[in-house]
Enzyme design. Structure first.
Site, short mmCIF file in Angstrom:
data_model
loop_
_atom_site.label_atom_id
_atom_site.label_comp_id
_atom_site.label_asym_id
_atom_site.label_seq_id
_atom_site.Cartn_x
_atom_site.Cartn_y
_atom_site.Cartn_z
N ASP B 184 0.87 -1.25 0.02
CA ASP B 184 0.17 0.02 -0.07
C ASP B 184 1.01 1.16 -0.18
O ASP B 184 1.85 1.23 0.64
CB ASP B 184 -0.85 0.03 1.24
CG ASP B 184 -2.12 0.99 1.15
OD1 ASP B 184 -2.94 0.88 0.55
OD2 ASP B 184 -1.79 2.17 1.47
N ILE B 185 0.31 2.14 -0.63
CA ILE B 185 1.42 3.32 -0.75
C ILE B 185 1.04 4.08 0.08
O ILE B 185 -0.13 4.49 0.54
CB ILE B 185 0.88 4.34 -2.10
CG1 ILE B 185 1.46 3.41 -3.32
CG2 ILE B 185 1.77 5.68 -2.14
CD1 ILE B 185 1.47 3.84 -4.65
N GLU B 227 -4.83 2.59 -4.22
CA GLU B 227 -3.23 2.56 -4.28
C GLU B 227 -2.57 1.23 -3.73
O GLU B 227 -1.72 1.09 -2.96
CB GLU B 227 -2.79 3.83 -3.24
CG GLU B 227 -3.37 3.53 -1.87
CD GLU B 227 -4.81 4.21 -1.45
OE1 GLU B 227 -5.61 3.93 -2.29
OE2 GLU B 227 -4.80 4.73 -0.16
#
Ligand code: MG
Lengths: 110, 304
Positions: B184-185, B227
């Site tokens: 996950d960003i 994301e």
């Protein structure tokens, strides 16, 4: 000679009166007939009945396209003998075909 | 349309050529069976054929028989021309693969009309195979689109799920290890809010490039949604997957600012498939590991 050597009128009719084309294939015929007959003669001195049959068949077809019934019948006789396995019969009919072939070419030239 | 005329006697051949020239046919002639066969092996050769049966070398019927054994054998229309005319001869030629049988002496208009039937069938074959080719192309495009995420051009969630299911059954059968990395960003919402959505997209694309640069060809990287990303590593145990995850983390941390002018990091959860575990449970465990990475301060790899 009871059978016609060459029927120019019939050939022209088959070609819808196209005299130029008729002359052109008759020119070819003067080369092709002696060539094919020489080939048939060479084959008849051998034993290959199938090749004799194919060659005589080709001459027969050519002669019938040219409206040359005498040559057609002579070739048909050899083709039939070869098909029936009669090598001697085919050889015996060869000299008659050679004679008719020469006369047919003469008739075409005339 | 090209038409092949094979006839050993020159006079007959010229008469045949005359029948077809001037009627929209592009005539190719052969003076015996062997020459006809050579022509049929050239590129762009005719598919409409008029073949004399009796020829020195290969006969017309033999050519048709051989032709039908080729992979493209059904695309030809062959007329056998012969002075043979018995029903047995006809049956022999048609059973051998000929489409039509014409006895000599033939009638020019009738022969041309029969060839015209062949022309319709050959062009139908041609149209059909062209349509099939276009359909196959379209199918390939559709399959590609259906499997890909448009923005990042990584695989999408649906493709990933299909692939994961297949890989798990293979791992079960052949007993090899398999691991998942869920990514996950970090603070992606803030990126969008601060720099705008197009900058957010730039970051997503930059991260996809990093995944591509580090993945082995057998790895499957996908955009899981928003994301979130996911990587499937077959033949890889948890420790190996952790090494890969750490490379991804570190490359993003060191390069994102340079590439996108925005400092962004990622958090990663790593799990190894346990025998008997179904795909949903495996993904759930990867997700859990990822959220522990978030809880523990982000920009890190956590093994689940
Ligand atoms: Mg022939």
């Amino acid at each position: 000679m009871s059978v016609t050597l060459f029927d120019r009128a019939e050939l022209l009719e088959n070609l819808d009166g196209d005299a130029e084309f008729a002359d052109s294939i008759l020119g070819d015929a003067q080369v092709e007939i002696p060539k094919d007959v020489a080939q048939l003669k060479a084959l008849c001195s051998g034993e290959e009945l199938h090749s004799i049959r194919v060659c005589a068949h080709t001459i027969k077809g050519m002669a019938s396209n040219l409206c040359a019934p005498a040559l057609r019948d002579a070739a048909f006789a050899i083709e039939g003998a070869a098909r029936d396995g009669d090598l001697e019969g085919a050889r015996a009919a060869l000299s008659e075909l050679e004679k008719i072939a020469v006369m047919t070419v003469e008739a075409i030239k005339a | 349309m090209k038409i092949l005329l094979a006839e050993d006697d020159k006079i007959s051949r010229r008469l045949l050529e005359r029948v077809f020239s001037g009627y929209g046919y592009d005539v190719v002639s052969a003076s015996d069976g062997d020459e006809a066969w050579r022509i049929l092996e050239e590129p762009e050769h005719p598919h409409l054929l008029v073949l004399d049966w009796m020829m020195p070398g290969v006969t017309g019927v033999e050519i048709v028989k051989r032709l039908r054994e080729r992979p493209d054998g059904h695309t030809y229309y062959a007329i056998i021309l012969t002075s043979l005319d018995t029903p047995d001869d006809l049956a022999y030629a048609l059973d051998g693969g000929a489409d039509e049988f014409v006895s000599k002496p033939y009638h020019a208009d009738a022969l041309r009309a029969r060839a015209n039937v062949g022309r319709r069938i050959v062009s139908l074959h041609h149209t059909l195979s062209e349509k099939i080719r276009l359909l196959q192309e379209a199918n390939a495009t559709i399959s590609h689109l259906a499997a890909t995420d448009e923005l990042t051009t990584l695989y999408n969630r649906r493709y990933f799920n299909e692939n994961l299911t297949k890989s798990i059954s293979a791992a079960k059968r052949y007993k090899f290890p398999l691991s998942l990395v869920m990514v996950d960003i970090d603070k992606f919402k803030a990126v969008n809010d601060t720099y705008g959505h197009s900058s957010g997209d730039t970051v997503l694309k930059a991260f996809a490039d990093i995944l591509r640069s580090l993945a082995r060809t057998e790895d499957v990287s996908a955009r899981w949604g928003g994301e979130e990303f996911i990587i499937l590593l077959t033949h890889t145990a948890r420790d190996g997957a952790a090494v890969m995850a750490e490379r991804v983390r570190s490359k993003m941390a060191s390069e994102c600012l340079r590439v996108t002018s925005i400092p962004v990091t990622v958090s990663l959860g790593v799990v190894e498939w346990g025998d008997g575990e179904d795909p949903e449970l495996l993904i759930k465990r990867a997700d859990k590991a990822l959220y522990r990475a978030k809880d523990e301060g982000r920009n890190r790899v956590v093994l689940g």
